[in-house]
Design a protein around this motif. Structure first.
Motif, short mmCIF file in Angstrom:
data_model
loop_
_atom_site.label_atom_id
_atom_site.label_comp_id
_atom_site.label_asym_id
_atom_site.label_seq_id
_atom_site.Cartn_x
_atom_site.Cartn_y
_atom_site.Cartn_z
N THR A 31 -12.47 -14.75 -3.19
CA THR A 31 -12.07 -15.64 -2.16
C THR A 31 -12.92 -16.82 -2.98
OG1 THR A 31 -12.78 -13.47 -0.59
CG2 THR A 31 -12.48 -16.30 0.41
N ILE A 33 -13.86 -21.06 -3.02
CA ILE A 33 -15.10 -21.86 -2.91
C ILE A 33 -15.16 -22.41 -1.63
CG2 ILE A 33 -17.36 -23.23 -3.44
CD1 ILE A 33 -16.69 -20.09 -5.20
N ILE A 34 -15.78 -22.30 -1.26
CA ILE A 34 -16.14 -22.78 0.05
C ILE A 34 -17.23 -23.93 0.02
CG2 ILE A 34 -13.99 -22.43 2.49
CD1 ILE A 34 -15.87 -21.86 3.76
N GLY A 35 -17.43 -24.94 0.50
CA GLY A 35 -18.80 -26.09 0.04
C GLY A 35 -19.76 -25.56 1.15
N GLN A 36 -20.98 -25.70 1.21
CA GLN A 36 -21.96 -25.10 1.64
C GLN A 36 -22.56 -25.30 3.14
OE1 GLN A 36 -25.96 -25.53 0.22
NE2 GLN A 36 -25.83 -27.50 -0.90
N ASP A 38 -19.89 -26.31 4.96
CA ASP A 38 -18.51 -26.47 5.51
C ASP A 38 -19.08 -25.51 6.30
OD1 ASP A 38 -16.37 -25.26 6.27
OD2 ASP A 38 -15.12 -26.51 4.09
N GLN A 40 -17.25 -23.59 8.20
CA GLN A 40 -17.20 -21.49 9.00
C GLN A 40 -17.69 -20.84 7.41
OE1 GLN A 40 -14.08 -20.49 9.27
NE2 GLN A 40 -12.82 -22.62 9.90
N THR A 261 -28.69 -24.20 -3.21
CA THR A 261 -27.12 -24.33 -2.74
C THR A 261 -27.07 -22.95 -3.04
OG1 THR A 261 -26.56 -26.71 -3.68
CG2 THR A 261 -24.81 -24.76 -3.71
N THR A 264 -22.30 -18.88 -2.76
CA THR A 264 -21.24 -19.13 -1.93
C THR A 264 -20.91 -17.29 -2.30
OG1 THR A 264 -20.24 -20.85 -2.62
CG2 THR A 264 -18.74 -19.97 -1.43
N LEU B 8 -10.99 -17.15 5.17
CA LEU B 8 -11.20 -18.50 5.28
C LEU B 8 -10.42 -19.43 4.96
CD1 LEU B 8 -14.43 -18.11 2.78
CD2 LEU B 8 -14.39 -18.51 5.65
N PRO B 9 -10.76 -21.06 6.14
CA PRO B 9 -9.20 -21.80 5.24
C PRO B 9 -9.54 -22.17 3.95
CG PRO B 9 -11.31 -22.86 6.45
CD PRO B 9 -11.67 -21.41 6.18
N ARG B 11 -9.96 -25.01 1.44
CA ARG B 11 -10.24 -26.37 1.29
C ARG B 11 -10.03 -26.95 -0.13
NH1 ARG B 11 -11.23 -26.93 6.76
NH2 ARG B 11 -13.23 -25.98 7.28
N ILE B 13 -12.29 -28.81 -2.83
CA ILE B 13 -14.09 -28.90 -2.35
C ILE B 13 -13.75 -31.04 -3.28
CG2 ILE B 13 -15.94 -28.69 -2.82
CD1 ILE B 13 -15.05 -25.90 -2.24
N PRO B 18 -21.02 -27.26 -4.29
CA PRO B 18 -20.15 -26.46 -5.01
C PRO B 18 -18.67 -27.00 -5.38
CG PRO B 18 -20.68 -25.24 -3.59
CD PRO B 18 -22.01 -26.14 -3.40
N VAL B 19 -18.13 -27.17 -6.71
CA VAL B 19 -16.67 -27.35 -6.21
C VAL B 19 -15.93 -25.80 -6.68
CG1 VAL B 19 -17.03 -29.47 -7.47
CG2 VAL B 19 -16.53 -27.42 -8.50
N ALA B 21 -13.70 -22.95 -7.99
CA ALA B 21 -14.13 -22.39 -9.20
C ALA B 21 -12.29 -21.62 -9.80
CB ALA B 21 -14.35 -21.28 -8.84
N LEU B 337 -12.17 -33.08 6.15
CA LEU B 337 -12.23 -31.62 6.24
C LEU B 337 -11.38 -31.07 7.21
CD1 LEU B 337 -13.64 -29.62 5.27
CD2 LEU B 337 -15.55 -29.48 6.81
N GLU B 343 -12.98 -31.50 1.25
CA GLU B 343 -14.48 -32.30 1.70
C GLU B 343 -14.77 -32.68 0.86
OE1 GLU B 343 -18.81 -29.24 2.26
OE2 GLU B 343 -16.94 -29.06 0.94
#
Lengths: 412, 412
Positions: A31, A33-36, A38, A40, A261, A264, B8-9, B11, B13, B18-19, B21, B337, B343
């Protein structure tokens, strides 16, 4: 040198961990990555904590993973509660008990050691006698020792500790999610587990839970991070920032105070692994692990090899087989791995070279794996000239499965 | 409560991590588990170490990840080399410098602090003057401060430290793989990085490298693990087992001495992330990060918003934008967002509420992300009534890209 894309062989993993991850967990790992912070992601953190409460069977306020392998969680708990000079009783019945003493020592605690012969566990009354002698702050003990395949009964020890205001810390790395473990009912103050065993998730997180008795110590040792205040001091401060549970619990609280962090992808995996456990039901899952462990033992006995250790406290998820005389335990494992694609484990310390350790944990705890490992071991031992009851192992396990799972009428 | 599969949506980033991957890394994450002592896995460990040498640009003997988030690697280095009373000079020019002092403090070291106003860095000569005054064992400094978007020049400091037998430890968490970093050429003794920034891998590992000068200290502090010997003692022993680099380096050596259970999946991801860097070429990758950072700055200036901090030492991968007066920085991030799926980050400490931090790191450092974030920010600011030069931001970035990438002749 040119590096190519990963291209790994197919493996059936029948060790005491890391074991095969559930395919649904493997999928979740991809899946994006989404921000820490975020919303969600915060939701995933909350859900993971809820699901951990379910698997730990606890009403504790705190349940979250430390971002590191299993031993990182153990060190986080011990280093956060043990201060220089604190007395800690450690009943050791295998390799991972010694790891606890190592961590107590590095945190400045004084270890009061009990040692059982490998293959045995402690009579809880003997542990209680030792606790009475020492009057420690903490008792730290392993629940399931993968080095010996034994399971330490904890209920009586937990009761005594609670009545006498002593903290009980348990390493349930090898058991949680596959073997009965009741955090609250057994009066365990802090429990740590790993992801790569009965939870069927890859290695890399150490879920843990602890109660208010532990938290009170954390709050007394709490120190405001530099940057917020350079003057803040606390003579009792925890010696690690990364393992400072007083800070990590704030990060996992609604305050979301920044610490590390959060990892994820591993959190995606842990959440999915726990979700799958909830779907199966923790009692069903424990029954499944018990059944496949039993089938493995039945098969091995039918084959004619000898099992190691006292039967009464055998871990259902680790079965230890004595290496028949005159053959190389390593050569057997090599044939198993290279020809059958099946990994079983060697041993540590006094058992090194003398036994194999066969795990049946998590996603690896299933019928086809058990039947495959029995067949492969029989073939390999036969190849090395060991006299075994040919064909009996798989047959005995198969009959057991057909009996307990789905009684069929055989047509003659 | 019912828990569903992750959903998950999408995003974009654009934070300092974290950015996103790399998609190839995401795929590698789903690779099934193999055992930690499987020859194929040991091979992955060796390849990862080789690739880390390439990215760190070092001939050091040691290069491996610690299994934990970035700060776990920093703590592993500091706690392994700092003994009670050791003097450490820490030049702090943002939040993550304070984290270094926190870890020095917990390891028992004495911090000699230098503080620069947020937005500035140190003149290397001022750092050298401080080092001369203190004569420390260690200088610990951040290379790129994501909290302020500034880059500390290290070459002169490294030269002075080496000549005077002082150890230089550098936190390159936010820069390695995206900004020039020359471990050996700059005389850096230990460097730590993170996976979730310019390496374009998820959070959860802390790759590091160190040289013989560091290793000599580790060997003096080494203690045999209990279980192998209960009597072993070393008064200078490292206070953590999990972060004991003298043990972890043995696990990563051909001896493969068991320490933790290496995080299988994260190692797959790290190896793939590094492989992708090797394929792109480290110099090309740094050029790419520089280009997209420049496009972002050009666009933002054209939009008419103000950038924060001295231009000379700006990190190419983090761009800090002042929040125009009278609007809520948080509300802007929420619209970005929720409506655009993009983000960007807020700030810490003295900059909290006053700036946005826009990252352009790793896989997030690409043309479409830069153009999207410029468009989204323009729309959002306009929505909140800020006067911006409508349409100019994306146009300026586009013109820059077309000029440097692929000069085309426009048809009128």
């Amino acid at each position: 040198m040119e590096y190519k894309e990963l291209n790994l062989p197919s493996r059936t993993i029948m060790t005491p961990g890391p074991v095969e991850a559930d395919p649904r967990v493997l999928r979740a790992l991809s899946t994006p990555i989404i921000g820490q912070f975020d919303p969600q992601f915060l939701n995933i953190m909350d859900e993971t904590s809820d699901l951990l409460h379910y698997v730990f069977q606890t009403e504790n306020k705190r349940a979250f993973p430390v971002d590191g392998t299993s031993r990182s969680g153990i060190e986080a708990v011990l280093t956060s509660i043990i201060e220089p000079g604190d007395k800690v009783v450690v009943p050791v019945f295998g390799r991972f008990g010694y790891l606890l003493t190592e961590m107590v020592d590095r945190a400045g605690g004084e270890t009061y050691l009990m040692e059982a012969e490998w293959g045995n566990v402690f009579d809880p009354q003997d542990v209680i006698t030792k606790i009475k002698q020492v009057n420690p702050k903490v008792v730290a003990v392993v629940h399931g020792e993968t080095s010996t395949g034994r399971l330490q009964p904890l209920k009586e020890i937990g009761e005594f500790c609670r009545e006498n205001d002593i903290l009980l810390v348990v390493d349930a790395v090898a058991t949680l999610g596959g073997v009965e473990f009741k955090t609250d009912e057994w009066n365990v103050d802090a429990v740590i587990t790993g992801t790569q065993k009965c939870l069927a998730v890859p290695t890399g997180m150490a879920p843990l839970t602890y109660n208010d008795r532990i938290e009170r110590i954390l709050l007394k040792r709490k120190k405001i991070e530099r940057g917020l205040s350079m003057e803040a001091q606390n003579d009792r401060k925890i010696q690690s920032n990364y393992f400072d549970l007083s800070q990590i619990q704030d990060y996992w609280s609604p305050d979301r105070l920044n610490h590390h962090t959060e990892s994820t992808t591993m959190l995606y995996a842990l959440r999915e692994g726990l979700r799958v456990i909830k779907e199966e039901g923790i009692e069903n899952r424990i029954k499944r692990h018990t059944k496949h462990g039993k089938a493995l033992s039945i098969g091995l006995k039918a084959m004619g090899v000898e099992l190691f250790g006292e039967e009464q406290n055998k871990m259902p998820v680790v079965t230890i087989v004595k290496v028949p005389e005159g053959i190389s335990e390593q050569a057997v494992r090599q044939i198993m791995l290279n020809e059958f694609g099946i990994e079983i484990a060697g041993a540590f310390g006094p058992l090194k070279g003398k036994v194999w350790r066969i795990g049946s944990m998590g996603y690896s705890s299933r019928k086809n794996n058990i039947l495959h490992v029995l067949g492969a071991l029989e073939s390999t031992l036969t190849y090395f000239g060991v006299k075994v009851n040919k064909g009996d192992a798989a047959q005995a396990a198969l009959e057991y499965y057909l009996e307990v799972d789905n009684p069929v009428v055989r047509t003659s």
